[in-house]
Design an enzyme around this catalytic site. Structure first.
Site, mmCIF file in Angstrom:
data_model
loop_
_atom_site.group_PDB
_atom_site.id
_atom_site.type_symbol
_atom_site.label_atom_id
_atom_site.label_comp_id
_atom_site.label_asym_id
_atom_site.label_seq_id
_atom_site.Cartn_x
_atom_site.Cartn_y
_atom_site.Cartn_z
ATOM 1 N N SER A 31 1.559 0.518 -2.173
ATOM 2 C CA SER A 31 3.095 1.375 -2.393
ATOM 3 C C SER A 31 3.298 3.281 -2.729
ATOM 4 C CB SER A 31 3.983 1.062 -3.315
ATOM 5 O OG SER A 31 4.176 -0.546 -2.555
ATOM 6 N N GLU A 43 -4.517 -7.218 4.661
ATOM 7 C CA GLU A 43 -3.438 -8.665 5.436
ATOM 8 C C GLU A 43 -4.732 -9.150 6.236
ATOM 9 O OE1 GLU A 43 -0.238 -5.714 6.181
ATOM 10 O OE2 GLU A 43 0.235 -6.076 4.787
ATOM 11 N N ASN A 60 -0.876 3.497 7.888
ATOM 12 C CA ASN A 60 -0.879 2.479 8.782
ATOM 13 C C ASN A 60 0.638 1.698 8.804
ATOM 14 O OD1 ASN A 60 -1.577 -0.200 9.813
ATOM 15 N ND2 ASN A 60 -2.321 -1.045 7.447
ATOM 16 N N TRP A 61 0.721 1.585 10.127
ATOM 17 C CA TRP A 61 2.037 1.535 10.545
ATOM 18 C C TRP A 61 1.455 0.045 10.977
ATOM 19 C CZ3 TRP A 61 3.361 5.399 15.449
ATOM 20 C CH2 TRP A 61 3.488 6.982 15.135
ATOM 21 N N LYS A 62 0.698 -0.803 11.194
ATOM 22 C CA LYS A 62 0.851 -2.163 10.721
ATOM 23 C C LYS A 62 1.815 -2.288 11.881
ATOM 24 C CE LYS A 62 0.877 -2.584 5.843
ATOM 25 N NZ LYS A 62 0.439 -3.335 4.814
ATOM 26 N N GLY A 100 1.314 2.973 3.862
ATOM 27 C CA GLY A 100 2.126 1.891 5.053
ATOM 28 C C GLY A 100 3.866 2.118 5.218
ATOM 29 N N GLY A 101 4.362 1.576 4.492
ATOM 30 C CA GLY A 101 6.492 1.819 4.803
ATOM 31 C C GLY A 101 6.126 2.898 5.017
ATOM 32 N N GLY A 141 3.335 -3.103 -0.220
ATOM 33 C CA GLY A 141 4.566 -3.410 0.773
ATOM 34 C C GLY A 141 5.569 -4.027 -0.861
ATOM 35 N N HIS A 162 -8.206 -5.163 5.659
ATOM 36 C CA HIS A 162 -7.187 -4.591 5.455
ATOM 37 C C HIS A 162 -6.687 -5.879 4.732
ATOM 38 C CE1 HIS A 162 -2.803 -4.524 5.000
ATOM 39 N NE2 HIS A 162 -3.320 -2.936 5.071
ATOM 40 N N GLU A 216 -7.205 -1.078 -2.368
ATOM 41 C CA GLU A 216 -5.948 -1.673 -2.241
ATOM 42 C C GLU A 216 -5.339 -1.861 -2.619
ATOM 43 O OE1 GLU A 216 -4.060 0.278 1.353
ATOM 44 O OE2 GLU A 216 -4.618 -1.579 2.454
HETATM 45 P P1 PGA Z 1 2.345 0.147 1.435
HETATM 46 O O1 PGA Z 1 1.301 -0.423 2.689
HETATM 47 O O2 PGA Z 1 1.912 1.397 1.338
HETATM 48 O O3 PGA Z 1 3.446 0.064 2.317
HETATM 49 O O4 PGA Z 1 2.279 -0.555 0.272
HETATM 50 C C1 PGA Z 1 0.009 -0.132 2.491
HETATM 51 C C2 PGA Z 1 -1.252 -0.492 3.196
HETATM 52 O O5 PGA Z 1 -1.129 -1.987 3.508
HETATM 53 O O6 PGA Z 1 -1.885 -0.202 4.119
#
Ligand code: PGA
Length: 243
Positions: free
Chosen positions: A205, A98, A11-13, A226-227, A174, A96, A168
């Protein structure tokens, strides 16, 4: 049921522009994707086409990060399922944390999005997860169970089983605070009771250093990253850890 093929989803956001795409995929030149792995990349909407051009050749699937539940209409700034499919994407992330917590998407909206995605032929990656306060109050399982129930309420049995569900925990996204593999497994086992046949991903994470321990859990069928998916090297290391 443990799905035999691990899923590694990125997930590149709201990161990357078109100039970043070729360099990202250059790193895959010397890497053979394991046959027993399904890799999915979810870039921003502007990059769906160009990522698909590279990813398709490698056998990597592409996902949108969100979509609207209506088929078309006066919804400025939104993306329909048909528009997602038009880019070559086959999957879509729905719910998600967010989207739930920053943009205030409601359970009703998310259920409608799941329904619209399935009706259009997209595979939803439906996200669930408790906040830190909900966990501290002892409500993690109830919250997650309710999110699963609400999101998939209109699905028949076959449709339900086709949905990829990502657990998640909001407090782990994050933040560098990964759920321990044991805690993640505990929550996946809770979800598994409702969804015996689904692919269940863990997200929050995930890094090259903790991925193998997560993949080793019986009810964790993959990861949503994500990251650590932004740099191809760390993403490739996570794919390797799935084998
Ligand atoms: P993260 O994000 O790996 O940066 O914690 C995961 C996500 O939000 O899908």
């Amino acid at each position: 049921m443990n799905t035999p093929t691990p899923i590694i989803a990125a997930n590149w956001k709201m990161h990357k522009t078109s100039a970043d795409i070729q360099p990202f995929f250059n790193a895959f030149a010397d890497f053979t994707l394991p046959e027993n792995a399904q890799v999915i990349i979810a870039p921003s909407a502007t990059l769906l086409h160009s990522v698909q051009e590279h990813a398709g050749k490698l056998g990597i699937a592409v996902a949108a990060q969100n979509m609207h539940q209506e088929a078309e209409g006066a919804f400025t700034g939104e993306l329909s399922a048909a528009q997602v499919i038009d880019t070559g994407a086959t999957h879509v992330i729905i719910g998600h944390s967010e989207r739930r917590h920053v943009f205030g998407e409601t359970p009703e909206q998310l259920r409608a999005k799941v329904n619209a995605a399935i009706a259009a032929g997209l595979t939803p990656i439906y996200c669930v997860g408790e906040t830190e306060a909900e966990r501290d109050a002892g409500n993690a399982s109830d919250v997650v169970n309710a999110q699963v129930r609400e999101g998939l309420a209109d699905c028949d049995q076959e449709q339900r089983a086709s949905v990829i569900v990502a657990y998640e925990p909001v407090w782990a996204i994050g933040t560098g605070k990964t759920a321990t593999p044991e805690l993640a497994q505990e929550m996946h086992a809770v979800i598994r009771e409702q969804l015996p046949d689904n692919a269940l991903l863990y997200g929050g994470s995930v890094k090259p250093g903790n991925a193998a321990d997560l993949f080793a859990q019986p009810d964790i069928n993959g990861v949503l990253v994500g990251g650590a998916s932004l740099e191809p090297e760390s993403f490739i290391d996570i794919i390797r850890a799935s084998q």
